[in-house]
Design a protein around this motif. Sequence first.
Motif, mmCIF file in Angstrom:
data_model
loop_
_atom_site.group_PDB
_atom_site.id
_atom_site.type_symbol
_atom_site.label_atom_id
_atom_site.label_comp_id
_atom_site.label_asym_id
_atom_site.label_seq_id
_atom_site.Cartn_x
_atom_site.Cartn_y
_atom_site.Cartn_z
ATOM 1 N N GLN A 245 46.310 24.321 12.120
ATOM 2 C CA GLN A 245 45.756 24.899 13.346
ATOM 3 C C GLN A 245 46.068 26.401 13.358
ATOM 4 O O GLN A 245 46.720 26.916 14.258
ATOM 5 N N ALA A 246 45.558 27.094 12.332
ATOM 6 C CA ALA A 246 45.919 28.494 12.124
ATOM 7 C C ALA A 246 45.423 29.390 13.255
ATOM 8 O O ALA A 246 46.121 30.334 13.654
ATOM 9 N N ALA A 247 44.238 29.126 13.779
ATOM 10 C CA ALA A 247 43.696 29.990 14.828
ATOM 11 C C ALA A 247 44.561 29.934 16.080
ATOM 12 O O ALA A 247 44.878 30.968 16.690
ATOM 13 N N VAL A 248 44.986 28.734 16.465
ATOM 14 C CA VAL A 248 45.858 28.581 17.633
ATOM 15 C C VAL A 248 47.214 29.218 17.354
ATOM 16 O O VAL A 248 47.804 29.888 18.216
ATOM 17 N N ALA A 249 47.723 29.023 16.141
ATOM 18 C CA ALA A 249 49.014 29.603 15.765
ATOM 19 C C ALA A 249 48.966 31.123 15.850
ATOM 20 O O ALA A 249 49.897 31.761 16.372
ATOM 21 N N GLU A 250 47.892 31.706 15.356
ATOM 22 C CA GLU A 250 47.770 33.164 15.364
ATOM 23 C C GLU A 250 47.721 33.702 16.793
ATOM 24 O O GLU A 250 48.394 34.684 17.129
ATOM 25 N N GLU A 251 46.947 33.052 17.644
ATOM 26 C CA GLU A 251 46.850 33.482 19.040
ATOM 27 C C GLU A 251 48.209 33.408 19.729
ATOM 28 O O GLU A 251 48.595 34.316 20.486
ATOM 29 N N LEU A 252 48.952 32.342 19.461
ATOM 30 C CA LEU A 252 50.275 32.179 20.062
ATOM 31 C C LEU A 252 51.219 33.277 19.602
ATOM 32 O O LEU A 252 51.934 33.889 20.410
ATOM 33 N N ALA A 253 51.244 33.553 18.296
ATOM 34 C CA ALA A 253 52.162 34.562 17.759
ATOM 35 C C ALA A 253 51.846 35.946 18.301
ATOM 36 O O ALA A 253 52.758 36.698 18.690
ATOM 37 N N VAL A 254 50.575 36.283 18.346
ATOM 38 C CA VAL A 254 50.182 37.610 18.837
ATOM 39 C C VAL A 254 50.537 37.760 20.317
ATOM 40 O O VAL A 254 51.079 38.789 20.746
ATOM 41 N N GLY A 255 50.268 36.721 21.110
ATOM 42 C CA GLY A 255 50.593 36.778 22.527
ATOM 43 C C GLY A 255 52.078 36.869 22.785
ATOM 44 O O GLY A 255 52.535 37.637 23.647
ATOM 45 N N ALA A 256 52.856 36.080 22.048
ATOM 46 C CA ALA A 256 54.304 36.107 22.229
ATOM 47 C C ALA A 256 54.887 37.458 21.818
ATOM 48 O O ALA A 256 55.809 37.975 22.463
ATOM 49 N N ALA A 257 54.356 38.050 20.741
ATOM 50 C CA ALA A 257 54.836 39.364 20.316
ATOM 51 C C ALA A 257 54.538 40.419 21.380
ATOM 52 O O ALA A 257 55.383 41.281 21.669
ATOM 53 N N ALA A 258 53.353 40.328 21.987
ATOM 54 C CA ALA A 258 52.977 41.314 23.012
ATOM 55 C C ALA A 258 53.869 41.237 24.242
ATOM 56 O O ALA A 258 54.039 42.238 24.958
#
Length: 429
Positions: A245-258
Amino acid sequence: MSRRPLTYSYIEHLRWYTLDRRQELAARREAMGFTQESLAQKLGVEASTVGRWERGTLTPQPWRRPRIASELKLSLAELDALLNPSTSGAAPADATISRRDVMRDTALLTGTVLAHRWLPAGTVAEASSDGAALQGLPSTTAAVTRLHETYQAARYAEVAGALSTVADAITALMSTSQGQERRQALILRCSAAVVEAKLATKTGDGAAARVAAERAKAAADDADDPFGQAAAAYQMTCALLKLDQAAVAEELAVGAAASMTGDDPRRISWAGALTLIAAIIAARRNDLATARGRLDTAQRLADRLGRDTNIGYTAFGPTNVTIHRMSAAVALDDPYQLLATSERLDLMRMPTGLRGRRAQFHLDSAWAHTQIDEDALAVLHLLETDRIAPEIVYTSRTAHNLIRDLMARERRRDVPGLRELAIRTGVAA
């Protein structure tokens, strides 16, 4: 080197060794009065996970086994016997495949590495025997710290053996603590669940990693701990990647970093760590511009931090950014860029104890040299990985594939040590 296809006959062998031979495990559960759902609730896993254990499509991770054995009123040896029944019965008539082959492919089919294959005999029992010593906040805090440090030293079997005892100590602490001490206990629960998620991810069990990451997030939310929330988000990202589930993982990581803004070194470290994993995800989908942009962002964060650190067990700092640039080059299939990047790296700048990070450098370097037919250098890096962190070599599919590819070439006499490494890791008999 391509693997031979799994034939119908082969699948039948797999069923004979696992699926049809764990009926006694289900019978023991029923005899103790548990449904799959009620046992799962006791163990903190999904009911489907218990079903997969009993069907033989999944093997419980080593750190779960003391808890399972306790609930089923079994010794660890008795539980192991139910998980790995005797094979003295008659095999199918066309049996031509060794049990070792079957178990290896079981690991591949279920997406795990069967951690019990590299867990030294008695590790769980020995690591769990000091539970009485874990009483109160200071000793439990020290035990959680040791879990993280041992994991970063790539001693995964030790971590697996200690997890259950530490989890029990945290549960006991939760039952008696109030106020600020209860908040600290929640933070410890989050931190221990993060280690559990790391270990499940390392052995390829994305479902277990997600459950542990969810438990970490729940504890961090209850404690109102932003750094625990960041750690849980990072581990959930890793779990989602294992679950494709790479797309969901990427969205989560970017949001958490922000969300990690400000000059607090802890915030900088978590923003950097989450940005780095987001960069690797972009590289895996071949988005060079986004991957480089995120790596550059992480570099700026590392420069703000000003040194290599290990805040929150992130290992974040300038050196770790460079290691991730190498990992991005692997994802982008660019061995020459990886080797050029590696020339700028000084591993001695990293904090001591980060054997896993050091091993990743050597594993990525081995990949690059393999791609450009520099077999001797590839083997040297694999041997160094084995020296620094042998359990990584034993559990890493990347390492096994590299060894297999190097073994397939007609150059083995020019690369001393390769055959012995292949045997030690189970790649060759």
